[in-house]
Design a protein around this motif. Structure first.
Motif, PDB file in Angstrom:
ATOM      1  N   LYS A  96       0.823  -1.188   0.065  1.00  0.00           N
ATOM      2  CA  LYS A  96       0.056  -0.058   0.058  1.00  0.00           C
ATOM      3  C   LYS A  96       0.914   1.433  -0.201  1.00  0.00           C
ATOM      4  O   LYS A  96       0.416   2.144  -0.654  1.00  0.00           O
ATOM      5  CB  LYS A  96      -0.814  -0.045   1.374  1.00  0.00           C
ATOM      6  N   GLY A  97       1.958   1.203   0.490  1.00  0.00           N
ATOM      7  CA  GLY A  97       2.857   2.334   0.487  1.00  0.00           C
ATOM      8  C   GLY A  97       3.482   2.797  -0.655  1.00  0.00           C
ATOM      9  O   GLY A  97       3.424   4.001  -1.040  1.00  0.00           O
ATOM     10  N   ALA A  98       3.814   1.851  -1.538  1.00  0.00           N
ATOM     11  CA  ALA A  98       4.145   1.933  -2.866  1.00  0.00           C
ATOM     12  C   ALA A  98       3.170   2.444  -3.663  1.00  0.00           C
ATOM     13  O   ALA A  98       3.420   3.460  -4.550  1.00  0.00           O
ATOM     14  CB  ALA A  98       4.730   0.569  -3.597  1.00  0.00           C
ATOM     15  N   VAL A  99       2.045   1.662  -3.708  1.00  0.00           N
ATOM     16  CA  VAL A  99       0.892   2.530  -4.334  1.00  0.00           C
ATOM     17  C   VAL A  99       0.596   3.782  -4.187  1.00  0.00           C
ATOM     18  O   VAL A  99       0.473   4.630  -4.861  1.00  0.00           O
ATOM     19  CB  VAL A  99      -0.278   1.634  -4.332  1.00  0.00           C
ATOM     20  N   LEU A 100       0.501   4.212  -2.756  1.00  0.00           N
ATOM     21  CA  LEU A 100       0.217   5.459  -2.498  1.00  0.00           C
ATOM     22  C   LEU A 100       1.252   6.346  -2.759  1.00  0.00           C
ATOM     23  O   LEU A 100       0.791   7.433  -3.535  1.00  0.00           O
ATOM     24  CB  LEU A 100       0.156   5.499  -0.839  1.00  0.00           C
ATOM     25  N   LEU A 101       2.737   6.045  -2.709  1.00  0.00           N
ATOM     26  CA  LEU A 101       3.795   6.908  -3.230  1.00  0.00           C
ATOM     27  C   LEU A 101       3.566   7.118  -4.587  1.00  0.00           C
ATOM     28  O   LEU A 101       3.629   8.505  -5.227  1.00  0.00           O
ATOM     29  CB  LEU A 101       5.148   6.312  -3.004  1.00  0.00           C
ATOM     30  N   PHE A 102       3.488   6.463  -5.558  1.00  0.00           N
ATOM     31  CA  PHE A 102       3.344   6.573  -6.995  1.00  0.00           C
ATOM     32  C   PHE A 102       2.149   7.396  -7.523  1.00  0.00           C
ATOM     33  O   PHE A 102       2.260   8.379  -7.975  1.00  0.00           O
ATOM     34  CB  PHE A 102       3.171   5.236  -7.722  1.00  0.00           C
ATOM     35  N   VAL A 103       0.927   6.994  -6.895  1.00  0.00           N
ATOM     36  CA  VAL A 103      -0.149   7.700  -7.257  1.00  0.00           C
ATOM     37  C   VAL A 103      -0.201   9.081  -6.722  1.00  0.00           C
ATOM     38  O   VAL A 103      -0.571   9.772  -7.453  1.00  0.00           O
ATOM     39  CB  VAL A 103      -1.470   6.825  -6.908  1.00  0.00           C
ATOM     40  N   ALA A 104      -0.036   9.042  -5.219  1.00  0.00           N
ATOM     41  CA  ALA A 104      -0.233  10.372  -4.615  1.00  0.00           C
ATOM     42  C   ALA A 104       0.951  11.390  -5.423  1.00  0.00           C
ATOM     43  O   ALA A 104       0.683  12.642  -5.451  1.00  0.00           O
ATOM     44  CB  ALA A 104       0.040  10.317  -3.123  1.00  0.00           C
ATOM     45  N   SER A 105       2.049  11.016  -5.618  1.00  0.00           N
ATOM     46  CA  SER A 105       3.136  12.009  -6.235  1.00  0.00           C
ATOM     47  C   SER A 105       2.657  12.228  -7.674  1.00  0.00           C
ATOM     48  O   SER A 105       2.624  13.766  -8.046  1.00  0.00           O
ATOM     49  CB  SER A 105       4.369  11.145  -6.475  1.00  0.00           C
ATOM     50  N   GLU A 106       1.909  11.537  -8.455  1.00  0.00           N
ATOM     51  CA  GLU A 106       1.573  11.774  -9.946  1.00  0.00           C
ATOM     52  C   GLU A 106       0.468  12.998  -9.804  1.00  0.00           C
ATOM     53  O   GLU A 106       0.217  13.956 -10.214  1.00  0.00           O
ATOM     54  CB  GLU A 106       1.014  10.757 -10.649  1.00  0.00           C
ATOM     55  N   ALA A 107      -0.641  12.303  -8.707  1.00  0.00           N
ATOM     56  CA  ALA A 107      -2.036  13.449  -8.571  1.00  0.00           C
ATOM     57  C   ALA A 107      -1.422  14.798  -8.421  1.00  0.00           C
ATOM     58  O   ALA A 107      -2.257  15.774  -8.587  1.00  0.00           O
ATOM     59  CB  ALA A 107      -2.736  12.638  -7.766  1.00  0.00           C
ATOM     60  N   GLU A 108      -0.555  14.951  -7.145  1.00  0.00           N
ATOM     61  CA  GLU A 108      -0.069  16.134  -6.707  1.00  0.00           C
ATOM     62  C   GLU A 108       0.650  17.085  -7.694  1.00  0.00           C
ATOM     63  O   GLU A 108       0.415  18.115  -7.739  1.00  0.00           O
ATOM     64  CB  GLU A 108       0.812  15.796  -5.569  1.00  0.00           C
ATOM     65  N   TRP A 109       1.519  16.335  -8.719  1.00  0.00           N
ATOM     66  CA  TRP A 109       2.146  17.047  -9.588  1.00  0.00           C
ATOM     67  C   TRP A 109       1.047  17.701 -10.552  1.00  0.00           C
ATOM     68  O   TRP A 109       1.068  18.738 -10.837  1.00  0.00           O
ATOM     69  CB  TRP A 109       3.048  16.209 -10.301  1.00  0.00           C
ATOM     70  N   TYR A 110      -0.022  16.879 -11.064  1.00  0.00           N
ATOM     71  CA  TYR A 110      -0.974  17.376 -12.033  1.00  0.00           C
ATOM     72  C   TYR A 110      -1.713  18.631 -11.228  1.00  0.00           C
ATOM     73  O   TYR A 110      -2.218  19.203 -11.919  1.00  0.00           O
ATOM     74  CB  TYR A 110      -1.548  16.157 -12.446  1.00  0.00           C
ATOM     75  N   ALA A 111      -2.133  18.464 -10.114  1.00  0.00           N
ATOM     76  CA  ALA A 111      -2.687  19.205  -9.317  1.00  0.00           C
ATOM     77  C   ALA A 111      -2.263  20.450  -9.266  1.00  0.00           C
ATOM     78  O   ALA A 111      -2.577  21.662  -9.549  1.00  0.00           O
ATOM     79  CB  ALA A 111      -3.193  18.807  -7.808  1.00  0.00           C
ATOM     80  N   ARG A 112      -0.822  20.588  -8.968  1.00  0.00           N
ATOM     81  CA  ARG A 112      -0.072  21.770  -8.851  1.00  0.00           C
ATOM     82  C   ARG A 112       0.267  22.449 -10.166  1.00  0.00           C
ATOM     83  O   ARG A 112       0.299  23.647 -10.373  1.00  0.00           O
ATOM     84  CB  ARG A 112       1.255  21.377  -8.253  1.00  0.00           C
ATOM     85  N   SER A 113       0.364  21.541 -11.184  1.00  0.00           N
ATOM     86  CA  SER A 113       0.637  22.135 -12.704  1.00  0.00           C
ATOM     87  C   SER A 113      -0.877  22.807 -13.084  1.00  0.00           C
ATOM     88  O   SER A 113      -0.576  23.591 -13.987  1.00  0.00           O
ATOM     89  CB  SER A 113       0.925  20.976 -13.658  1.00  0.00           C
ATOM     90  N   PHE A 114      -1.904  22.540 -12.570  1.00  0.00           N
ATOM     91  CA  PHE A 114      -3.131  23.137 -12.978  1.00  0.00           C
ATOM     92  C   PHE A 114      -3.495  24.438 -12.032  1.00  0.00           C
ATOM     93  O   PHE A 114      -4.582  24.778 -12.034  1.00  0.00           O
ATOM     94  CB  PHE A 114      -4.214  22.135 -13.156  1.00  0.00           C
ATOM     95  N   GLY A 115      -2.535  24.697 -11.132  1.00  0.00           N
ATOM     96  CA  GLY A 115      -2.796  25.799 -10.164  1.00  0.00           C
ATOM     97  C   GLY A 115      -3.030  25.696  -8.790  1.00  0.00           C
ATOM     98  O   GLY A 115      -3.344  26.533  -8.120  1.00  0.00           O
ATOM     99  N   ALA A 116      -3.220  24.443  -8.345  1.00  0.00           N
ATOM    100  CA  ALA A 116      -3.503  24.110  -6.928  1.00  0.00           C
ATOM    101  C   ALA A 116      -2.242  24.668  -5.911  1.00  0.00           C
ATOM    102  O   ALA A 116      -0.989  24.587  -6.578  1.00  0.00           O
ATOM    103  CB  ALA A 116      -3.828  22.900  -6.615  1.00  0.00           C
ATOM    104  N   SER A 117      -2.607  25.055  -4.910  1.00  0.00           N
ATOM    105  CA  SER A 117      -1.782  25.328  -3.765  1.00  0.00           C
ATOM    106  C   SER A 117      -0.892  24.092  -3.406  1.00  0.00           C
ATOM    107  O   SER A 117      -1.201  22.913  -3.488  1.00  0.00           O
ATOM    108  CB  SER A 117      -2.075  26.071  -2.869  1.00  0.00           C
ATOM    109  N   GLU A 118       0.324  24.377  -2.693  1.00  0.00           N
ATOM    110  CA  GLU A 118       0.942  23.267  -2.097  1.00  0.00           C
ATOM    111  C   GLU A 118      -0.021  22.371  -1.168  1.00  0.00           C
ATOM    112  O   GLU A 118      -0.133  21.316  -1.100  1.00  0.00           O
ATOM    113  CB  GLU A 118       2.139  23.738  -1.345  1.00  0.00           C
ATOM    114  N   PHE A 119      -0.638  23.058  -0.084  1.00  0.00           N
ATOM    115  CA  PHE A 119      -1.825  22.506   0.674  1.00  0.00           C
ATOM    116  C   PHE A 119      -2.630  21.525  -0.137  1.00  0.00           C
ATOM    117  O   PHE A 119      -2.961  20.536   0.233  1.00  0.00           O
ATOM    118  CB  PHE A 119      -2.083  23.597   1.483  1.00  0.00           C
ATOM    119  N   GLY A 120      -3.386  22.374  -1.150  1.00  0.00           N
ATOM    120  CA  GLY A 120      -4.366  21.690  -1.825  1.00  0.00           C
ATOM    121  C   GLY A 120      -3.932  20.631  -2.597  1.00  0.00           C
ATOM    122  O   GLY A 120      -4.698  19.637  -2.897  1.00  0.00           O
TER     123      GLY A 120
END
Length: 322
Positions: A96-120
């Motif tokens: 579960k740690g590996a899955v979380l790390l892969f997916v969370a990292s990708e989702a956070e990067w895309y969210a930030r690239s679309f203008g989300a804050s670091e917190f969001g």
């Protein structure tokens, strides 16, 4: 002439520096190893006993904490508290740690690239990673752990209790993949709300600690302050315990003619409320809080020591925040 040019240049407004480029952080083997190692340690020590007690209380909603402890002890002594650890809890912990790390990292990067804050971006990454965890590995692992913990009810009726793999194959033959993943939607809702609220509540607790300790300008928090903030976030995120009770009921081997034949999150919630009231939906919340705090202690307090060991073992610098 040169003086005039110099004074003109000096009077010009400073050129704004270009915004720092958002970089996609690579997911390293050292990060995955650290996540798997910490999760394995957590579940093999206090994690699984607390999970067993929590699940026992959620499945037997008339039991209090002491009654649940007694029930687990009668079922198998000290080993009763580790029912479902091998292989299901180990499979879940190591993946579960590996899955979380892969997916969370990708989702956070895309969210930030679309203008989300670091917190969001962090919350979006955590929520998306939690959902991915549920559907990738946690669905069938939590289902099989619950079956292991609740199948003693079969023994109470005088029938022979099948072994771990016999149980797994029996469910697969009768109900297929759907049967193995029973309750996965409830697991997804739990993980989504877990990671979202843990992240948010931990940040709020951290802000409160910074105000109390006069560290509001980015000063480094002590290990105890970090643990306190994360433990508060982990403990308070147990507000979604009704989802956990619904998940356990959907995956339980309980035989009750009043249960819905086709269980969904909605009709299971209605069934629990009608049979046990609002209190029934919060059964097992005490060990769940304990579990959240223990996970935090493992990830935060032992994380730094584990980072040093993993860096020596792999030769890579660990960048994950566990």
């Amino acid at each position: 002439m040169s003086g005039a040019v110099s004074s003109t240049i000096a009077s010009l407004p400073p050129v704004a520096e270009p915004p720092s480029k958002l970089e996609k952080k690579p997911v390293k083997f050292s990060n995955l190893l650290l996540g798997a190692g910490l999760n394995m340690f957590e579940v093999t020590t206090l994690g699984q006993p607390l999970e067993v007690v929590k699940t026992t209380m959620a499945a037997n909603r008339g039991d209090g904490f002491s009654a649940a402890l007694s029930r687990v002890w009668q079922r198998g002594g000290i080993l009763g508290f580790y029912q479902g650890l091998i292989p299901w809890a180990w499979i879940e912990a190591s993946t579960k740690g590996a899955v979380l790390l892969f997916v969370a990292s990708e989702a956070e990067w895309y969210a930030r690239s679309f203008g989300a804050s670091e917190f969001g971006g962090g919350i979006i990454g955590g929520v998306t990673g939690g959902v991915a965890q549920a559907y990738a590995t946690m669905g069938f692992c939590t289902c099989m752990k619950t079956v292991e913990i609740t199948k003693h009810k079969v023994a109470a009726s005088g029938q022979a209790v099948p072994g771990t793999w016999a149980t797994f194959m029996g469910i697969y033959r009768q109900e297929g993949i759907r049967g193995i993943n029973k309750g996965v939607n409830a697991v997804a809702i739990r993980q989504m709300t877990n990671w979202g609220s843990r992240f948010g509540l931990s940040r709020l607790a951290e802000q409160g600690i910074r105000k109390i300790t006069n560290k509001e300008h980015g000063e480094k928090l002590s290990a105890l302050e970090k643990i306190t903030a994360s433990a508060l976030g982990g403990g308070l995120s147990a507000w979604n315990q009704p989802i956990e009770v619904i998940r356990v009921e959907m995956q339980s081997k309980t035989v009750d003619p009043n249960r819905p034949a086709k269980m969904t999150v909605g009709n299971t919630a209605k069934y629990i409320y009608e049979t046990n009231g609002l209190k029934g939906l919060y059964r097992g919340v005490a060990p769940r809080i304990g579990l959240g705090v223990w996970q935090t202690v493992c990830m935060v307090a032992m994380g730094d020591m584990a980072k040093t060991y993993v860096e020596k073992l792999t030769g890579e610098k660990v960048t994950a925040k566990h």
